[in-house]
Design a protein around this motif. Structure first.
Motif, short mmCIF file in Angstrom:
data_model
loop_
_atom_site.label_atom_id
_atom_site.label_comp_id
_atom_site.label_asym_id
_atom_site.label_seq_id
_atom_site.Cartn_x
_atom_site.Cartn_y
_atom_site.Cartn_z
N PRO A 1 -5.02 110.56 61.96
CA PRO A 1 -5.39 110.89 63.34
C PRO A 1 -5.45 112.41 63.54
O PRO A 1 -5.27 113.18 62.60
CB PRO A 1 -4.24 110.28 64.14
CG PRO A 1 -3.05 110.46 63.26
CD PRO A 1 -3.55 110.42 61.83
N TRP A 2 -5.66 112.81 64.79
CA TRP A 2 -5.94 114.22 65.08
C TRP A 2 -4.74 114.99 65.59
O TRP A 2 -4.79 116.21 65.71
CB TRP A 2 -7.03 114.28 66.19
CG TRP A 2 -6.81 113.26 67.26
CD1 TRP A 2 -7.40 112.02 67.33
CD2 TRP A 2 -5.89 113.32 68.36
NE1 TRP A 2 -6.92 111.32 68.42
CE2 TRP A 2 -5.98 112.09 69.07
CE3 TRP A 2 -4.99 114.29 68.82
CZ2 TRP A 2 -5.23 111.82 70.21
CZ3 TRP A 2 -4.24 114.02 69.95
CH2 TRP A 2 -4.36 112.79 70.62
N THR B 1 -2.46 106.26 59.33
CA THR B 1 -1.71 106.67 60.51
C THR B 1 -2.66 106.68 61.69
O THR B 1 -3.75 107.26 61.61
CB THR B 1 -1.08 108.06 60.33
OG1 THR B 1 -0.15 108.01 59.24
CG2 THR B 1 -0.33 108.49 61.58
N GLY B 2 -2.23 106.04 62.76
CA GLY B 2 -3.07 105.99 63.95
C GLY B 2 -2.47 105.01 64.94
O GLY B 2 -1.27 104.72 64.90
N LEU C 1 1.47 101.70 56.96
CA LEU C 1 1.03 101.96 58.33
C LEU C 1 2.04 102.79 59.10
O LEU C 1 3.23 102.42 59.17
CB LEU C 1 0.81 100.64 59.08
CG LEU C 1 -0.15 99.62 58.48
CD1 LEU C 1 -0.12 98.33 59.30
CD2 LEU C 1 -1.57 100.17 58.44
N GLU C 2 1.58 103.88 59.67
CA GLU C 2 2.38 104.67 60.63
C GLU C 2 1.66 104.56 61.96
O GLU C 2 0.56 105.10 62.12
CB GLU C 2 2.44 106.14 60.21
CG GLU C 2 3.23 106.40 58.95
CD GLU C 2 4.72 106.28 59.15
OE1 GLU C 2 5.17 105.92 60.26
OE2 GLU C 2 5.44 106.48 58.18
N LEU C 3 2.29 103.88 62.93
CA LEU C 3 1.54 103.54 64.14
C LEU C 3 2.16 104.17 65.39
O LEU C 3 2.79 105.22 65.32
CB LEU C 3 1.43 102.02 64.24
CG LEU C 3 0.87 101.35 62.97
CD1 LEU C 3 0.87 99.85 63.10
CD2 LEU C 3 -0.52 101.86 62.64
N GLY D 1 8.42 103.38 61.18
CA GLY D 1 8.88 102.60 62.31
C GLY D 1 9.25 101.16 62.01
O GLY D 1 8.83 100.58 61.02
N TYR D 2 10.06 100.61 62.90
CA TYR D 2 10.34 99.18 62.95
C TYR D 2 9.22 98.54 63.79
O TYR D 2 8.46 99.20 64.47
CB TYR D 2 11.66 98.90 63.66
CG TYR D 2 12.95 99.26 62.95
CD1 TYR D 2 13.07 100.35 62.11
CD2 TYR D 2 14.09 98.49 63.17
CE1 TYR D 2 14.27 100.67 61.51
CE2 TYR D 2 15.31 98.80 62.58
CZ TYR D 2 15.39 99.90 61.74
OH TYR D 2 16.58 100.21 61.16
N LYS D 3 9.22 97.24 63.79
CA LYS D 3 8.35 96.44 64.66
C LYS D 3 6.89 96.91 64.60
O LYS D 3 6.39 97.22 63.51
CB LYS D 3 8.92 96.44 66.09
CG LYS D 3 10.35 95.88 66.15
CD LYS D 3 10.81 95.61 67.57
CE LYS D 3 11.48 96.81 68.18
NZ LYS D 3 11.98 96.56 69.53
N GLN D 4 6.23 97.05 65.75
CA GLN D 4 4.79 97.38 65.72
C GLN D 4 4.54 98.88 65.56
O GLN D 4 3.42 99.35 65.78
CB GLN D 4 4.11 96.83 66.95
CG GLN D 4 4.12 95.31 66.96
CD GLN D 4 3.30 94.70 68.06
OE1 GLN D 4 2.30 95.25 68.50
NE2 GLN D 4 3.72 93.54 68.51
N SER D 5 5.57 99.63 65.17
CA SER D 5 5.35 101.05 64.88
C SER D 5 4.98 101.28 63.43
O SER D 5 4.72 102.43 63.04
CB SER D 5 6.60 101.87 65.23
OG SER D 5 6.70 101.99 66.64
#
Ligand code: NAD
Length: 514
Positions: free
Chosen positions: A181-182, A259-260, A281-283, A483-487
């Motif tokens: 991401p930016w 990441t996004g 994934l880094e969300l 992250g945990y969960k949806q992160s």
């Protein structure tokens, strides 16, 4: 030797036409965005504009990569992994990463200006996570490539009566597709390239359409100032998200490091399933800043306010929910509002600025839609709540404090990605933990209390990947983040982050004359 980078970097990108943020006084920066649109990423025949979010001026043009460019970059990365020396030579990898670090350091002042201009980040952050810190961390990953235990003896076993020596080999995963991401472009690009390359993978990087120039700049350094072999690192800039989807779907890619936003992360995961790719994934996040009853409420609330104003709240791990003890709620709200009001917004090129612009008109519209939603949900603004009246160019939102909504409100549950803090009361430590964990996200958090042991006990109960206690800072190249969960799924940086890019193989040989 100058490697020929795949994708966009095959033909060295032109230097940006102009660089710094507003207020630098350089005549070269005066080129305006096409027709005053202020639209990020407007396409112009094979190139696309990158726009300064503080001024709406065009910073420069990047190559608008095509599906054919992406295809070529993936092919080159595959070839470099399968046929080249890269994956088996940690010393070569360490040398190239140190050369990249040194090249980035040598160009730090140009990059600093360009980063401020393109990402709209306050310049003070470029002395830390927006530039200098992730560049220095490349050295940490170079060291790790040389010191890592690539082969480990698992000892002797006798399965089925056959005495055998078992050896665990750690090997690179293969071709990595990196999508970023930016908001912290160097930090996130380099936190993927450093460990993925150190581990022996080849990488195709697809940076965000809003920050292509800083990625092109890095690619140019790779090409002109390092010994990276051809194909090992391809950088494909594009105004389109579709090239990211192409990278995820391509069967020649072994692992996707993304990441996004959580929404895009879901689609990446679903698409990767078709070829059973590994995904990292880094969300998103909606992290809580918990102030306990025994805390110095004034300074804790001020610190929380400072955090959310930083880079206009455009950080995934920024704490955007302020959980205050109910009995001292008003005191905490006043302290946070006072700090946010004092910080205001400012030119990101000014060393005193904490809150610069948001990245684009679209992002400003999105934040404003959440401000309207806050009111619809029964909330009020203790400060801020809209665009700063004095700014008629650029994409700005005042640092804002929302009160009067429960934690179940959408503005307290959804990631806004702007300088917006939501204050919610709590009724003691258990209640604070319950509210903090009542979120689909689990990225980060903070706890502030008078008794460190009590604050630590609360921190241990948070379902998040990082927690700062009483101002403690966890960020660093040697520290796993995620992250945990949806992160998210997995961890970035540190040894754990490096190992995300490795496969494991066990080899067994007969032992003791069987
Ligand atoms: P985004 O999800 O819109 O885009 C991120 C990247 O994915 C861009 O390069 C984009 O072009 C690409 N992309 C878009 N659609 C795609 C698809 N279908 N397949 C593959 N790639 C695709 O996110 P953004 O707006 O650029 O960044 C903001 C978000 O990033 C926020 O949600 C923030 O929390 C998150 N973020 C997370 C972290 C973290 O470490 N957890 C760090 C920074 C930002």
């Amino acid at each position: 030797m100058l490697p020929s980078l795949s994708g966009t970097a095959r033909e060295p990108p032109a230097r940006p036409r102009a660089a710094p943020g507003s207020g630098t006084g350089r005549a070269a920066l005066r080129a305006r965005a096409g027709a005053g649109s202020g639209r990020k990423g407007a396409a112009m025949s094979g190139r696309f504009a990158s726009v300064n979010p503080a001024t709406e001026e065009v910073v420069g043009e990047a190559r608008d990569g095509t599906p054919a460019d992406m295809d070529a970059a993936i092919g080159a990365a595959r070839e470099a992994f399968d046929a080249g020396a890269w994956s088996a030579d940690p010393r070569l990898r360490a040398r190239c990463l140190r050369q990249l670090r040194d090249g980035l350091v040598a160009h730090a002042s140009e990059l600093r200006e360009l980063t401020v201009a393109e990402a709209g980040c306050p310049v003070f952050l470029t002395y830390g996570p927006q530039l200098d810190a992730p560049v220095a961390d490349l050295g940490w990953f170079a060291d790790l490539a040389e010191s890592y235990e690539w082969s480990r003896d698992l000892g002797v076993g006798a399965p089925m009566g056959m005495t055998s020596r078992r050896t665990l080999l750690r090997e690179p995963a293969g071709v990595v597709g990196a999508i970023t991401p930016w908001n912290f472009p160097h930090q996130i690009n380099l936190a993927k390239l450093g460990p993925a390359l150190a581990a022996g993978n080849t990488v195709v990087l697809k940076p965000a359409p809003d920050t292509p120039l800083v990625a092109e700049f890095m690619a140019r350094i790779v090409q002109q100032e390092t010994d990276f072999p051809p194909g090992v690192l391809g950088v494909v800039t594009s105004s389109s998200h579709a090239l990211g989807a192409q990278l995820v779907a391509d069967p020649r890619v072994d692992l996707v490091s993304f990441t996004g936003s959580t929404a895009t992360g879901r689609s990446v995961m679903a698409s990767a399933a078709a070829t059973v790719k590994r995904v990292f994934l880094e969300l998103g996040g909606k992290s809580a800043y918990i102030v306990l009853e025994d805390a110095d409420i004034g300074s804790a609330a001020a610190m929380a306010a400072f955090a959310v104003a930083t880079h206009a709240g455009q950080g995934c791990a920024i704490t955007t929910r302020l959980l205050l003890p109910r009995a001292r709620f008003d005191e905490g709200v006043h302290a946070a509002a006072r700090t946010l009001g004092k910080l205001g917004v400012g030119d990101p090129a000014d060393p005193g600025t904490v809150c610069g612009p948001v990245i684009s008109a679209a992002q400003r519209d999105r934040v404003e839609s959440y401000l309207r939603l806050a009111v619809d949900e029964g909330g009020a603004f203790a400060c801020g709540g809209g665009r700063p009246p004095e700014r008629d160019r650029g994409f700005w939102i005042e640092p804002t404090l929302v009160v009067g909504v429960p934690n179940s409100a959408r503005v307290a549950q959804e990631e806004i990605f702007g300088p917006v803090l939501v204050a919610v009361p709590h009724d003691g430590d258990d209640d604070a933990v319950r509210i903090a964990n009542d979120s689909p996200y689990g990225l980060s958090g903070a706890v502030h209390g008078g008794d460190e042991e009590r604050a630590l006990a609360v921190a241990r109960r948070l379902r998040t990947g990082t927690v700062g206690v009483n101002g403690g800072q966890w960020y660093g190249g040697d520290v796993p983040f995620g992250g945990y969960k949806q992160s998210g799924v997995g961890r970035e940086m540190g040894v754990l982050g490096f190992e995300e890019y490795l496969e494991s193989k066990v080899v067994a040989t007969p032992h003791g004359g069987q």
